[in-house]
Scaffold this motif. Structure first.
Motif: not given
Length: 294
Positions: A72, A82, A85-86, A88, A115, A158-159, A177, A216-217, A219
């Protein structure tokens, strides 16, 4: 050749086979499969179950040692937008009519706040084409487009990965991932990773925003996707424990009846491959050569 000399003939498959005409030929006596998906595929083609050993694949095991935090930091240095933020990653695949999926995917993910997208191009895809597509969709300021970049590093950072049917979903899974597989036109019928349980499916553009939002939001939804991914990895990388090379060597040594240490064989003892190549050997080791078909 192998049978005429009384040598073990072992087929080794370190990469994917799917529902294509050239993926049903298994002439060897014994077979080393990368995962349960290949074992089932071979059994469906008439191969006896007791001749197939699921061993995993170094192609995917090598990604197990990745440091996601280091990946990362490296990606944030290369792509400053990046940070915080998330991330992708959207992967292109040099497929016909890819706009059927790429246009709604880029439109939906770039519309999400917090994102950033890295669009990773297939080596045979046109950078100019996707630059123009991003401009046409008015999302160029929300994405970085890259053709050459260390794939393992990008996946590890990456998320979420989004693709249509690429086998990089396995590498992504090994790094931790999850993948959303967006196939709106039946492209994945050769090998459907979502149906195999490795990744989350998205079959239409209309459901894409909702699924993206959850991944992405939400959990709990993300944890479900990760559990699915870890279970599905066995289908494509055996036990997924980093020991595929050890299992392959152990299997070959046992079938060959060689009385030598595993580390000796792994470090350079000769073997004769199905294409006729052979290594320079010592101490007469070629007398116990194993034939490997790839």
């Amino acid at each position: 050749w192998a049978r005429a000399r009384g040598r073990p003939w072992i087929g080794h498959f370190p990469i994917l086979l799917g529902k294509r005409a050239d993926c049903y030929y298994f002439p060897a006596d014994q077979h080393l499969a990368y995962g349960e998906q290949l074992r089932d595929h071979m059994m469906g083609a008439g191969v006896a179950a007791n001749t197939i050993e699921v061993v995993g694949s170094f192609t995917y095991d090598k990604h197990r040692t990745r440091d996601r935090k280091a990946d990362r930091l490296a990606v944030e240095k290369s792509f400053p937008r990046t940070r915080n933020v998330k991330l992708v990653t959207v992967a292109t695949e040099n497929l016909p009519d890819c706009d059927i999926e790429m246009i709604p995917v880029l439109s939906a993910v770039c519309a999400m706040p917090g994102v950033h997208v890295v669009l990773k191009l297939h080596p045979e895809d046109s950078l100019d084409y996707f630059e123009r597509l991003a401009e046409r969709l008015r999302v160029r300021d929300r994405i970085d487009i890259v053709k050459k970049y260390p794939l393992g590093e990008l996946l590890g950072a990456s998320d979420l990965l989004i693709c249509i049917m690429s086998n990089i979903v396995i590498e992504a899974g090994v790094t931790g991932t999850p993948t959303l597989m967006c196939d709106f036109s039946g492209k994945a019928r050769v090998l459907d990773f979502a149906a195999e349980g490795l990744c989350m499916p998205c079959k239409s553009a209309s459901e894409l925003p909702e699924i993206l939002g959850k991944l992405l939001s939400d959990e709990s939804y993300m944890q479900m996707a990760l559990q699915r991914m870890h279970a599905g990895l066995r289908r494509f990388n055996g036990p997924n424990d980093g020991r595929s090379t050890q299992r392959i060597v152990d299997y070959v040594v046992a079938r060959a009846g060689l009385a030598c240490a595993v580390d000796t064989i792994a470090s350079g003892q000769p073997s004769t491959m199905s294409d006729g190549r052979s290594g320079a050997g010592e101490s007469g080791a070629s007398q116990d050569t194993v034939t490997m078909a790839r």
